[in-house]
Scaffold this motif. Structure first.
Motif, PDB file in Angstrom:
ATOM      1  N   PHE A   1       0.832  -1.211   0.000  1.00 53.78           N
ATOM      2  CA  PHE A   1       0.000   0.000   0.000  1.00 53.78           C
ATOM      3  C   PHE A   1       0.866   1.260   0.000  1.00 53.78           C
ATOM      4  CE2 PHE A   1      -2.300  -3.434   2.108  1.00 53.78           C
ATOM      5  CZ  PHE A   1      -3.469  -3.485   1.354  1.00 53.78           C
TER       6      PHE A   1
ATOM      7  N   ASP B   1       1.468   3.611  -2.330  1.00 51.52           N
ATOM      8  CA  ASP B   1       0.834   4.826  -2.854  1.00 51.52           C
ATOM      9  C   ASP B   1      -0.075   5.461  -1.818  1.00 51.52           C
ATOM     10  OD1 ASP B   1       2.066   4.687  -5.320  1.00 51.52           O
ATOM     11  OD2 ASP B   1       0.465   3.504  -6.231  1.00 51.52           O
ATOM     12  N   GLU B   2      -0.916   4.647  -1.207  1.00 50.27           N
ATOM     13  CA  GLU B   2      -1.873   5.165  -0.228  1.00 50.27           C
ATOM     14  C   GLU B   2      -1.168   5.731   0.999  1.00 50.27           C
ATOM     15  OE1 GLU B   2      -3.876   2.039  -2.712  1.00 50.27           O
ATOM     16  OE2 GLU B   2      -1.958   2.245  -1.668  1.00 50.27           O
TER      17      GLU B   2
ATOM     18  N   GLN C   1      -7.695   2.903   8.221  1.00 50.22           N
ATOM     19  CA  GLN C   1      -7.510   1.689   7.431  1.00 50.22           C
ATOM     20  C   GLN C   1      -6.051   1.210   7.479  1.00 50.22           C
ATOM     21  OE1 GLN C   1      -9.235   4.338   6.421  1.00 50.22           O
ATOM     22  NE2 GLN C   1     -11.301   3.474   6.289  1.00 50.22           N
TER      23      GLN C   1
ATOM     24  N   LEU D   1       0.403   9.139   0.165  1.00 47.57           N
ATOM     25  CA  LEU D   1      -0.633  10.152  -0.027  1.00 47.57           C
ATOM     26  C   LEU D   1      -1.209  10.596   1.316  1.00 47.57           C
ATOM     27  CD1 LEU D   1      -2.451  11.799  -1.913  1.00 47.57           C
ATOM     28  CD2 LEU D   1      -4.014   9.844  -1.983  1.00 47.57           C
ATOM     29  N   VAL D   2      -1.481   9.638   2.185  1.00 45.09           N
ATOM     30  CA  VAL D   2      -2.110   9.950   3.475  1.00 45.09           C
ATOM     31  C   VAL D   2      -1.123  10.610   4.433  1.00 45.09           C
ATOM     32  CG1 VAL D   2      -3.153   8.937   5.550  1.00 45.09           C
ATOM     33  CG2 VAL D   2      -3.848   8.137   3.286  1.00 45.09           C
TER      34      VAL D   2
ATOM     35  N   VAL E   1       3.911  11.383  -3.544  1.00 45.04           N
ATOM     36  CA  VAL E   1       3.450  10.095  -4.062  1.00 45.04           C
ATOM     37  C   VAL E   1       4.444   9.503  -5.069  1.00 45.04           C
ATOM     38  CG1 VAL E   1       1.626   8.950  -5.393  1.00 45.04           C
ATOM     39  CG2 VAL E   1       1.026  10.612  -3.627  1.00 45.04           C
TER      40      VAL E   1
ATOM     41  N   GLN F   1     -11.787   3.456   0.406  1.00 44.40           N
ATOM     42  CA  GLN F   1     -10.731   4.461   0.527  1.00 44.40           C
ATOM     43  C   GLN F   1      -9.845   4.094   1.704  1.00 44.40           C
ATOM     44  OE1 GLN F   1     -12.201   8.469   0.878  1.00 44.40           O
ATOM     45  NE2 GLN F   1     -10.180   9.380   1.052  1.00 44.40           N
ATOM     46  N   ILE F   2      -8.568   4.336   1.554  1.00 44.18           N
ATOM     47  CA  ILE F   2      -7.624   4.008   2.629  1.00 44.18           C
ATOM     48  C   ILE F   2      -7.117   5.291   3.281  1.00 44.18           C
ATOM     49  CG2 ILE F   2      -5.370   2.995   3.173  1.00 44.18           C
ATOM     50  CD1 ILE F   2      -5.850   0.911   1.083  1.00 44.18           C
ATOM     51  N   GLY F   3      -7.396   5.431   4.572  1.00 45.32           N
ATOM     52  CA  GLY F   3      -6.923   6.568   5.351  1.00 45.32           C
ATOM     53  C   GLY F   3      -6.133   6.088   6.557  1.00 45.32           C
TER      54      GLY F   3
ATOM     55  N   LYS G   1       0.275  14.637  -1.541  1.00 46.72           N
ATOM     56  CA  LYS G   1       0.326  14.217  -2.945  1.00 46.72           C
ATOM     57  C   LYS G   1       1.664  14.535  -3.625  1.00 46.72           C
ATOM     58  CE  LYS G   1      -1.958  18.475  -4.533  1.00 46.72           C
ATOM     59  NZ  LYS G   1      -3.119  19.018  -5.278  1.00 46.72           N
TER      60      LYS G   1
END
Length: 511
Positions: free
Chosen positions: A321, A323-324, A459, A327-328, A335, A454-456, A332
């Motif tokens: 994970f 990328d997620e 998650q 980003l989180v 990334v 959605q992954i935050g 951005k």
């Protein structure tokens, strides 16, 4: 006086507790401290990435190889020689201290003088002032070398842990505060110099080290010879670990290097923070038990299992994970570093175990073999960097991961098992349950991740908990792993009980 005789005033240097309970206590204390350090380092990376730009990290990363090189040279492997030697005198430690300090000052002067050349090499004028400033850290760390080695030799794990945590916390506070106020790359330097200063001062106070004048001492030649082999490996290891930064900076730009540096620092750097401090527990312990094969092997297996359990499930989530997570956590604009993070993570899954094999070389006094390993692995790593360089930071990371898994890891395992108690088949048997645990956890993570819209933050936390839970559940299927866990818990409990009894006895005597 014979070679192994020790004068009375040196008894405190050679009276060392090498019991299993001592190992368990040290491992537990070091583990807690390193857990804190890893978390704090990760948080610092995120906070500073939010406050600074990729180019800021890129500029500091351009200076980092020169600083790392000077740090390797000034040690000359003498701190490891102090820890590894069975008997040592105050005079030898003092001689090694003055040698290390002299080298530190000389290298700091050379680095400051070469600062304009470094700036011209990268085509970044800001690098000149940074190089001059970072030269001061070389001297500070040089002053700490032997006092810190004495603490490690005495297995003063609690003291070492406190020093590390306090110095890192001080550096973190200063770095974040400076970054918030200035939004400048100088925040990274301020954090580094404060960490070094606090750590050095505390090491001197805790070790109560008082250097003597330089004098003749029996055994100096032998220690310098052993230290030279360790220093040779460290220098070669430096080349392999910093060639990527130098090549990316030279043939790409500060932004590309900044992305690579953040991915590296957020992944491989925390892994190193787990293995390096634990080496200060394991190398002295293994060195004192090298003539007790079963005890030696068991201690090594338990330590490696702890490292794999602590690192692999978290790294797996980062790979799947990436990328997620970027980003989180970072935003951005970061990334683009996710693919670099993913490839480095693939290498890190096994590298956390391979990096511990240095304990075997050092504790067994196999300096020449250690130097040979450093030479071959440096060639493998640098060749990988060159092959991947045309594709930028992602290409360098991918080539490094492939070279590490296909070539470097089998070679290091082979060399480490040529002599001593731990054999090649032992490495395979030790790792196989962990590989199965990774495979099962990866499947569960993949299907669970697909169910999230959605992954935050929440998650990511759930995925980490799932990864560690399944990983540990699979390991419980193997009797040897369960036995190791039970043995470790028993040693920790016995250590706690011993300390309680000692305090009770002391209290009774006072009454």
């Amino acid at each position: 006086m014979s070679k192994n005789d020790t004068p009375p005033e040196d008894d405190d240097l050679n009276n060392i507790n090498t019991t299993a309970a001592g190992l368990a206590s040290g491992a537990a204390i070091t583990g807690v401290a390193q857990g804190f350090r890893v978390v704090l380092g990760f948080v610092q990376g995120i906070v500073l990435a939010r406050l600074l730009l990729p180019a800021d990290f890129g500029l500091v990363a351009m200076v980092a190889p020169a600083v790392a090189f000077a740090a390797m040279v000034k040690e000359l492997g003498l701190n490891q020689a102090t820890v590894q030697r069975d008997q040592i005198s105050q005079q030898i430690v003092s001689n090694l201290f003055w040698l290390s300090v002299s080298m530190s000052i000389l290298l700091a002067i050379i680095m400051a003088a070469c600062a304009p050349l470094l700036a011209d090499f990268y085509g970044e004028p800001e690098v000149q002032a940074l190089a001059v400033a970072y030269a001061a850290t070389i001297v500070v760390w040089g002053l700490q070398s032997q006092p810190a080695a004495l603490l490690a030799r005495k297995l003063a794990f609690k003291t070492i842990a406190i020093i590390e945590v306090v110095s890192l916390l001080a550096g973190f506070t200063v770095a974040v505060a400076t970054a918030y106020l200035t939004r400048s790359y100088w925040a990274l330097f301020c954090g580094t110099i404060i960490t070094a200063a606090v750590s050095t001062l505390a090491s001197w106070m805790a070790s109560k080290f008082k250097p003597m004048k330089i004098g003749s001492a029996e055994g100096m030649k032998e220690m310098i010879g052993f230290g030279s082999s360790i220093a040779g490996f460290d220098l070669l290891n430096f080349a392999s670990r910093n060639a990527d930064n130098i090549l990316i900076a030279r043939f790409h730009d500060a932004v590309e290097l900044g992305l690579y540096d953040r991915a590296y620092k957020l992944l491989l750097f925390p892994l190193q923070k787990i293995t390096y401090p634990l080496s200060r527990v394991m190398v002295p312990f293994l060195s004192r038990n090298v003539n007790q094969p079963e005890r030696y092997k068991r201690a090594y297996f338990v330590a490696v299992t702890i490292i794999l359990v602590a690192a692999q499930p978290g790294v797996l989530v980062g790979i799947l994970f990436a990328d997620e997570i970027f980003l989180v956590l970072l935003g951005k604009e970061w990334v683009a570093a996710a693919p670099v993070f993913m490839w480095l993570g693939i290498a890190g899954l096994v590298q956390v175990m391979t990096s511990t094999m240095g304990w075997l070389f050092v504790s067994q006094g196999r300096g020449k073999h250690y130097l040979m390993v450093g030479a071959v692995t440096a060639v493998i790593s640098i060749t990988s960097f060159v092959v991947g360089l045309p594709q930028g930071a992602v290409g360098v990371a991918a080539a490094y991961a492939i070279g590490d898994l296909v070539f470097k890891t089998p070679y290091v395992w082979f060399m480490a098992s040529r002599n001593g108690t731990v054999r090649f088949e032992d490495f395979v048997r030790l790792l196989m349950p962990h590989l199965l645990a990774l495979a099962v956890a990866a499947a569960a993570l993949y299907f669970t991740g697909q169910s999230f819209q959605q992954i935050g933050f929440l998650q990511i936390g759930l995925l980490l908990a799932l990864s560690y839970g399944i990983y540990l559940a699979v390991l419980t299927l193997f009797k040897e792993k369960v036995s190791m866990a039970r043995e470790l818990l028993e040693m920790i409990w016995n250590s706690i009980q011993s300390k309680r009894q000692a305090r009770a006895a002391q209290k009774g005597m006072q009454e």
